[in-house]
Design a protein around this motif. Structure first.
Motif, mmCIF file in Angstrom:
data_model
loop_
_atom_site.group_PDB
_atom_site.id
_atom_site.type_symbol
_atom_site.label_atom_id
_atom_site.label_comp_id
_atom_site.label_asym_id
_atom_site.label_seq_id
_atom_site.Cartn_x
_atom_site.Cartn_y
_atom_site.Cartn_z
ATOM 1 N N GLU A 15 0.827 -1.205 0.000
ATOM 2 C CA GLU A 15 0.000 0.000 0.000
ATOM 3 C C GLU A 15 0.862 1.256 0.000
ATOM 4 N N ASP A 16 2.114 1.133 0.457
ATOM 5 C CA ASP A 16 3.039 2.261 0.505
ATOM 6 C C ASP A 16 3.223 2.838 -0.898
ATOM 7 N N ALA A 17 3.095 4.152 -1.019
ATOM 8 C CA ALA A 17 3.140 4.815 -2.328
ATOM 9 C C ALA A 17 4.467 4.606 -3.056
ATOM 10 N N PHE A 18 5.591 4.706 -2.346
ATOM 11 C CA PHE A 18 6.889 4.516 -2.990
ATOM 12 C C PHE A 18 7.040 3.094 -3.507
ATOM 13 N N LEU A 19 6.729 2.129 -2.652
ATOM 14 C CA LEU A 19 6.865 0.729 -3.074
ATOM 15 C C LEU A 19 5.918 0.396 -4.222
ATOM 16 N N LYS A 20 4.721 0.933 -4.144
ATOM 17 C CA LYS A 20 3.741 0.692 -5.201
ATOM 18 C C LYS A 20 4.186 1.310 -6.525
ATOM 19 N N GLY A 21 4.729 2.510 -6.465
ATOM 20 C CA GLY A 21 5.093 3.223 -7.678
ATOM 21 C C GLY A 21 6.435 2.854 -8.275
ATOM 22 N N TRP A 22 7.393 2.446 -7.428
ATOM 23 C CA TRP A 22 8.747 2.209 -7.925
ATOM 24 C C TRP A 22 9.178 0.755 -7.860
ATOM 25 N N VAL A 23 8.780 0.042 -6.823
ATOM 26 C CA VAL A 23 9.241 -1.337 -6.661
ATOM 27 C C VAL A 23 8.345 -2.328 -7.394
ATOM 28 N N MET A 24 7.052 -2.157 -7.295
ATOM 29 C CA MET A 24 6.140 -3.113 -7.950
ATOM 30 C C MET A 24 6.323 -3.168 -9.473
#
Length: 79
Positions: free
Chosen positions: A64-73
């Protein structure tokens, strides 16, 4: 413990650190059809990202974290 291993599911919670890399790699090798739940993850050490990339397993629940969702996923999804 930032990663809880429950049968076939690994649940990532909070800040997941480098100390979890070897247990995660061992678990991924030992479990058939593992389920990865990153829903509660707020930070993912690059060592864990490398383990996930090497394993090539799909993420069942994205973070759900915005950074992880936008960059890692997007990186994990391109396997």
């Amino acid at each position: 413990m930032p990663i809880r291993f429950e049968d076939r599911t690994a649940r990532f919670e909070g800040a997941c650190t480098v100390e979890e890399a070897i247990p995660l790699a061992e678990w991924l090798c030992a479990v058939s059809e593992p389920r990865l739940d990153l829903g509660g993850c707020t930070a993912l050490h690059t060592a864990l990202l490398q383990v996930l990339l090497a394993a090539g397993k799909p993420v069942a629940v994205p973070p759900e974290d915005a950074f992880l969702k936008g960059w890692v996923m997007p990186v994990l999804g391109k396997r």
